[in-house]
Design a protein around this motif. Sequence first.
Motif, PDB file in Angstrom:
ATOM      1  N   ALA A  94       0.826  -1.207   0.000  1.00  0.00           N
ATOM      2  CA  ALA A  94       0.000   0.000   0.000  1.00  0.00           C
ATOM      3  C   ALA A  94       0.858   1.253   0.000  1.00  0.00           C
ATOM      4  O   ALA A  94       0.534   2.246  -0.654  1.00  0.00           O
ATOM      5  N   ALA A  95       1.968   1.219   0.740  1.00  0.00           N
ATOM      6  CA  ALA A  95       2.860   2.378   0.776  1.00  0.00           C
ATOM      7  C   ALA A  95       3.478   2.623  -0.595  1.00  0.00           C
ATOM      8  O   ALA A  95       3.603   3.769  -1.045  1.00  0.00           O
ATOM      9  N   TYR A  96       3.859   1.548  -1.287  1.00  0.00           N
ATOM     10  CA  TYR A  96       4.422   1.696  -2.630  1.00  0.00           C
ATOM     11  C   TYR A  96       3.383   2.274  -3.581  1.00  0.00           C
ATOM     12  O   TYR A  96       3.664   3.208  -4.338  1.00  0.00           O
ATOM     13  N   GLY A  97       2.170   1.732  -3.539  1.00  0.00           N
ATOM     14  CA  GLY A  97       1.113   2.233  -4.414  1.00  0.00           C
ATOM     15  C   GLY A  97       0.811   3.691  -4.156  1.00  0.00           C
ATOM     16  O   GLY A  97       0.583   4.468  -5.089  1.00  0.00           O
ATOM     17  N   ALA A  98       0.808   4.092  -2.888  1.00  0.00           N
ATOM     18  CA  ALA A  98       0.524   5.481  -2.539  1.00  0.00           C
ATOM     19  C   ALA A  98       1.624   6.406  -3.048  1.00  0.00           C
ATOM     20  O   ALA A  98       1.345   7.503  -3.552  1.00  0.00           O
ATOM     21  N   ARG A  99       2.869   5.983  -2.927  1.00  0.00           N
ATOM     22  CA  ARG A  99       3.978   6.835  -3.393  1.00  0.00           C
ATOM     23  C   ARG A  99       3.921   7.023  -4.907  1.00  0.00           C
ATOM     24  O   ARG A  99       4.105   8.125  -5.421  1.00  0.00           O
ATOM     25  N   PHE A 100       3.658   5.949  -5.625  1.00  0.00           N
ATOM     26  CA  PHE A 100       3.597   6.044  -7.088  1.00  0.00           C
ATOM     27  C   PHE A 100       2.398   6.883  -7.521  1.00  0.00           C
ATOM     28  O   PHE A 100       2.508   7.704  -8.434  1.00  0.00           O
ATOM     29  N   ALA A 101       1.250   6.673  -6.871  1.00  0.00           N
ATOM     30  CA  ALA A 101       0.060   7.457  -7.212  1.00  0.00           C
ATOM     31  C   ALA A 101       0.303   8.936  -6.955  1.00  0.00           C
ATOM     32  O   ALA A 101      -0.156   9.797  -7.723  1.00  0.00           O
ATOM     33  N   ARG A 102       1.007   9.241  -5.886  1.00  0.00           N
ATOM     34  CA  ARG A 102       1.312  10.645  -5.583  1.00  0.00           C
ATOM     35  C   ARG A 102       2.161  11.260  -6.676  1.00  0.00           C
ATOM     36  O   ARG A 102       1.889  12.378  -7.136  1.00  0.00           O
ATOM     37  N   ARG A 103       3.194  10.548  -7.114  1.00  0.00           N
ATOM     38  CA  ARG A 103       4.063  11.100  -8.161  1.00  0.00           C
ATOM     39  C   ARG A 103       3.307  11.278  -9.470  1.00  0.00           C
ATOM     40  O   ARG A 103       3.526  12.248 -10.202  1.00  0.00           O
ATOM     41  N   PHE A 104       2.413  10.350  -9.769  1.00  0.00           N
ATOM     42  CA  PHE A 104       1.718  10.379 -11.056  1.00  0.00           C
ATOM     43  C   PHE A 104       0.608  11.419 -11.079  1.00  0.00           C
ATOM     44  O   PHE A 104       0.507  12.228 -12.017  1.00  0.00           O
ATOM     45  N   LEU A 105      -0.258  11.435 -10.058  1.00  0.00           N
ATOM     46  CA  LEU A 105      -1.437  12.302 -10.077  1.00  0.00           C
ATOM     47  C   LEU A 105      -1.127  13.715  -9.589  1.00  0.00           C
ATOM     48  O   LEU A 105      -1.648  14.684 -10.143  1.00  0.00           O
ATOM     49  N   ASP A 106      -0.314  13.843  -8.568  1.00  0.00           N
ATOM     50  CA  ASP A 106      -0.034  15.181  -8.042  1.00  0.00           C
ATOM     51  C   ASP A 106       0.780  16.014  -9.019  1.00  0.00           C
ATOM     52  O   ASP A 106       0.776  17.249  -8.940  1.00  0.00           O
ATOM     53  N   ALA A 107       1.478  15.363  -9.949  1.00  0.00           N
ATOM     54  CA  ALA A 107       2.285  16.107 -10.916  1.00  0.00           C
ATOM     55  C   ALA A 107       1.430  16.946 -11.849  1.00  0.00           C
ATOM     56  O   ALA A 107       1.932  17.868 -12.506  1.00  0.00           O
ATOM     57  N   ARG A 108       0.123  16.659 -11.926  1.00  0.00           N
ATOM     58  CA  ARG A 108      -0.758  17.436 -12.809  1.00  0.00           C
ATOM     59  C   ARG A 108      -1.061  18.811 -12.248  1.00  0.00           C
ATOM     60  O   ARG A 108      -1.462  19.709 -12.978  1.00  0.00           O
ATOM     61  N   GLU A 109      -0.906  18.983 -10.937  1.00  0.00           N
ATOM     62  CA  GLU A 109      -1.321  20.231 -10.276  1.00  0.00           C
ATOM     63  C   GLU A 109      -0.149  21.201 -10.245  1.00  0.00           C
ATOM     64  O   GLU A 109       0.608  21.275  -9.283  1.00  0.00           O
ATOM     65  N   LEU A 110      -0.002  21.951 -11.321  1.00  0.00           N
ATOM     66  CA  LEU A 110       1.142  22.842 -11.492  1.00  0.00           C
ATOM     67  C   LEU A 110       0.833  24.294 -11.186  1.00  0.00           C
ATOM     68  O   LEU A 110       1.745  25.115 -11.066  1.00  0.00           O
ATOM     69  N   GLU A 111      -0.458  24.655 -11.079  1.00  0.00           N
ATOM     70  CA  GLU A 111      -0.813  26.061 -10.993  1.00  0.00           C
ATOM     71  C   GLU A 111      -0.515  26.682  -9.635  1.00  0.00           C
ATOM     72  O   GLU A 111      -0.364  27.893  -9.524  1.00  0.00           O
ATOM     73  N   ALA A 112      -0.481  25.862  -8.572  1.00  0.00           N
ATOM     74  CA  ALA A 112      -0.253  26.355  -7.212  1.00  0.00           C
ATOM     75  C   ALA A 112      -1.327  27.344  -6.776  1.00  0.00           C
ATOM     76  O   ALA A 112      -1.073  28.243  -5.975  1.00  0.00           O
ATOM     77  N   ASP A 113      -2.549  27.214  -7.308  1.00  0.00           N
ATOM     78  CA  ASP A 113      -3.650  28.062  -6.887  1.00  0.00           C
ATOM     79  C   ASP A 113      -4.552  27.280  -5.932  1.00  0.00           C
ATOM     80  O   ASP A 113      -4.247  26.143  -5.553  1.00  0.00           O
TER      81      ASP A 113
END
Length: 292
Positions: A94-113
């Motif tokens: 679960a920790a591995y899946g969470a880390r990978f999901a964070r890198r993949f999905l959070d990378a879309r949020e670039l605006e910082a708004d």
Amino acid sequence: MLPDRMAYAECRAQLAGSRWNCSGVGEGNIYGHVMPLATKEAAFTYAITSAGVTHALSTACAKGDLPGCGCKAQNRRRTMNPDGQFQWGGCAEAAYGARFARRFLDARELEADARSLMNLHNNRVGRKMVKMLVKRECKCHGVSGSCALKTCWRALPSFKAVAAALRERYARAKQVTPHPPPATHAPQTHLVIKRSKPNAGIGRPPRKSELVYLEPSPMYCEPDPESGALGTHGRICNRTSKGDEGCESLCCGRGYNTVHTVEVNSCRCRFHWCCSVTCDTCVTRADRHVCK
């Protein structure tokens, strides 16, 4: 099934009787905003998508289908109690899946708004829910069912259980506002719970388990492309229910039409030696109530 498709399918299952039932979600570009407005429906969509990616990757990790992840012998932790009858083995799927999901999905949020802060928070809630619902399962080993040795491991929850837990969070989602306000151009803007009164002071930061949103939800009664609403015209409702799926709520006061249906099916089939099957014909009559 791809993780995002699995998430959207479960989203529709969890909200099947609601005015907003995830219809149309996931049919566009997954790299843009899934929902155009920053409502609690958007919060639920981002959380369940993040949970879906986390769950899918964690499952693949547990099966050994991903390179650099899995239950290798050197990664297992094993402990026994003093009498030598308990053994625990597990990995950090679960920790591995969470880390990978964070890198993949959070990378879309670039605006910082504020919208990006909202999406990042809800992504984290989805990942966290998978990890929270991991539970210990055990199996006994021994002669005639005895428990001479008990092996335990950490088992991933079903994705349906994760989605149901997020559905409860969706019902209690909190409206937030950026602080300091964007107009001040202050550094390190963060989200706080919006107060019901304008002069009630600064609200508390949202908890890590709370879904958050910025804008009130529309009624979702009529089609509205701007908000992503398809409306409830033509939806099947429950005439006797007082809940979300009831005709009074789902049809938004417009009323409903009753459609009488007749289905003819084979039933009470019997096998005769040898070798034929005979069935009776059953006629089922039902009424369906459809929102005007």
